[in-house]
Design an enzyme around this catalytic site. Structure first.
Site, PDB file in Angstrom:
ATOM      1  N   SER A 110       0.824  -1.209   0.000  1.00 14.66           N
ATOM      2  CA  SER A 110       0.000   0.000   0.000  1.00 14.66           C
ATOM      3  C   SER A 110       0.861   1.262   0.000  1.00 14.66           C
ATOM      4  O   SER A 110       2.011   1.257   0.445  1.00 14.66           O
ATOM      5  CB  SER A 110      -0.914   0.013   1.226  1.00 14.66           C
ATOM      6  OG  SER A 110      -1.673  -1.169   1.278  1.00 14.66           O
TER       7      SER A 110
HETATM    8  N1  SAH Z   1      -0.530  -4.138   4.074  1.00 16.34           N
HETATM    9  C1  SAH Z   1      -0.101  -4.856   2.917  1.00 16.34           C
HETATM   10  C2  SAH Z   1      -1.216  -4.847   1.907  1.00 16.34           C
HETATM   11  C3  SAH Z   1      -1.107  -5.911   0.895  1.00 16.34           C
HETATM   12  S1  SAH Z   1      -2.433  -5.916  -0.286  1.00 16.34           S
HETATM   13  C4  SAH Z   1       1.132  -4.213   2.345  1.00 16.34           C
HETATM   14  O1  SAH Z   1       1.214  -2.981   2.399  1.00 16.34           O
HETATM   15  O2  SAH Z   1       1.993  -4.907   1.814  1.00 16.34           O
HETATM   16  C5  SAH Z   1      -3.663  -6.881   0.552  1.00 16.34           C
HETATM   17  C6  SAH Z   1      -3.304  -8.298   0.875  1.00 16.34           C
HETATM   18  O3  SAH Z   1      -4.486  -8.924   1.386  1.00 16.34           O
HETATM   19  C7  SAH Z   1      -2.854  -9.158  -0.313  1.00 16.34           C
HETATM   20  O4  SAH Z   1      -1.603  -9.703  -0.021  1.00 16.34           O
HETATM   21  C8  SAH Z   1      -3.938 -10.237  -0.399  1.00 16.34           C
HETATM   22  O5  SAH Z   1      -3.457 -11.502  -0.810  1.00 16.34           O
HETATM   23  C9  SAH Z   1      -4.452 -10.286   1.022  1.00 16.34           C
HETATM   24  N2  SAH Z   1      -5.794 -10.850   1.195  1.00 16.34           N
HETATM   25  C10 SAH Z   1      -6.886 -10.719   0.397  1.00 16.34           C
HETATM   26  N3  SAH Z   1      -7.935 -11.385   0.923  1.00 16.34           N
HETATM   27  C11 SAH Z   1      -7.510 -11.957   2.091  1.00 16.34           C
HETATM   28  C12 SAH Z   1      -8.120 -12.760   3.090  1.00 16.34           C
HETATM   29  N4  SAH Z   1      -9.409 -13.142   3.026  1.00 16.34           N
HETATM   30  N5  SAH Z   1      -7.376 -13.149   4.148  1.00 16.34           N
HETATM   31  C13 SAH Z   1      -6.066 -12.806   4.243  1.00 16.34           C
HETATM   32  N6  SAH Z   1      -5.438 -12.036   3.331  1.00 16.34           N
HETATM   33  C14 SAH Z   1      -6.138 -11.612   2.265  1.00 16.34           C
END
Ligand code: SAH
Length: 213
Positions: free
Chosen positions: A61
């Site tokens: 993000s």
């Molecule tokens: N805070 C992280 C955001 C990553 S994007 C960063 O800045 O790196 C969001 C993430 O949520 C992705 O890696 C995706 O695979 C994960 N995600 C989506 N649905 C999910 C779920 N039901 N449970 C766990 N993770 C999930």
């Protein structure tokens, strides 16, 4: 490459100038080496004002969005928090600086392997992770003193609300697949108090209480 200088500039221009005030959040952003949470080819862009790809169609993000979500949790240092969507592990590391213990759930195993090795190399021993559908939360470890969902949900997962402690906050983007509103939901002794914070765009939360795969 002077990553420390990039990091200081990011904190001033992207966070402080836009209204991030919590000194603990600011210190955490000055400390955590964001460039280590992206692949080598993207390191020089790691402090830019945008999300970046981390593989598997997911993103790390934008720094401001991470700061805003963390500030909204109002952490003092002695809390147990839950993060849904570990992704790169960057926000996990920031939370590990702000709280006592962090529980973080990611659905994609390969992303978790990478983020776990970065978190371990930086010695974040107060982070517990698992690969699972985070819309179920982590019941055995509940209640949490803060829950943050880092992917966009079509609705508010009720299990997450039930795993939140009273007077604490759930921060979650909710909306359609293309744009969402970031909400801060506070559990009170009478129910829930919901505040809209800002428009935002996140990747999809996929799971039982999220989008279908
Ligand atoms: N805070 C992280 C955001 C990553 S994007 C960063 O800045 O790196 C969001 C993430 O949520 C992705 O890696 C995706 O695979 C994960 N995600 C989506 N649905 C999910 C779920 N039901 N449970 C766990 N993770 C999930």
């Amino acid at each position: 490459m002077d990553f420390n200088a990039f990091r200081e500039k990011m904190v001033l221009r992207q966070l402080v100038d836009r209204g991030i005030k919590d000194q603990r959040v600011i210190s955490a952003f000055l400390k955590v080496p964001r460039h280590l949470f992206v692949e080598e080819a993207l390191r020089e862009r790691a402090y830019g004002d945008y999300p970046l790809p981390i593989g598997m169609n997911q993103t790390i993000s934008q720094p401001y969005m991470v700061a805003l979500m963390c500030e909204l949790l109002e952490l003092k240092g002695n809390e147990k928090v839950l993060e849904i969507g570990t992704g790169s592990g960057y926000e996990t590391a920031i939370l590990a600086e702000l709280a006592e213990r962090v529980f973080s759930i990611e659905r994609i195993d390969s992303l978790m392997q990478t983020s776990r090795s970065v978190l371990d190399s930086l010695k974040y021993n107060n982070v517990v992770t698992k690969v699972a559908d985070g819309t179920y939360g982590w019941r055995e470890e509940s209640p949490f003193d803060g829950i943050v969902v880092t992917a966009a949900s079509p609705k508010i997962p009720t299990r997450l609300l039930s795993q939140l402690a009273v007077n604490r906050h759930l921060v979650i983007p909710k909306g359609d697949a293309f744009s969402q509103m970031l909400y801060k939901i506070t559990k009170t002794d009478k129910g829930f108090d919901t505040k809209d914070i800002t428009g935002c765009v996140f990747v999809k939360l996929i799971g039982k209480d999220g989008w279908e795969n």
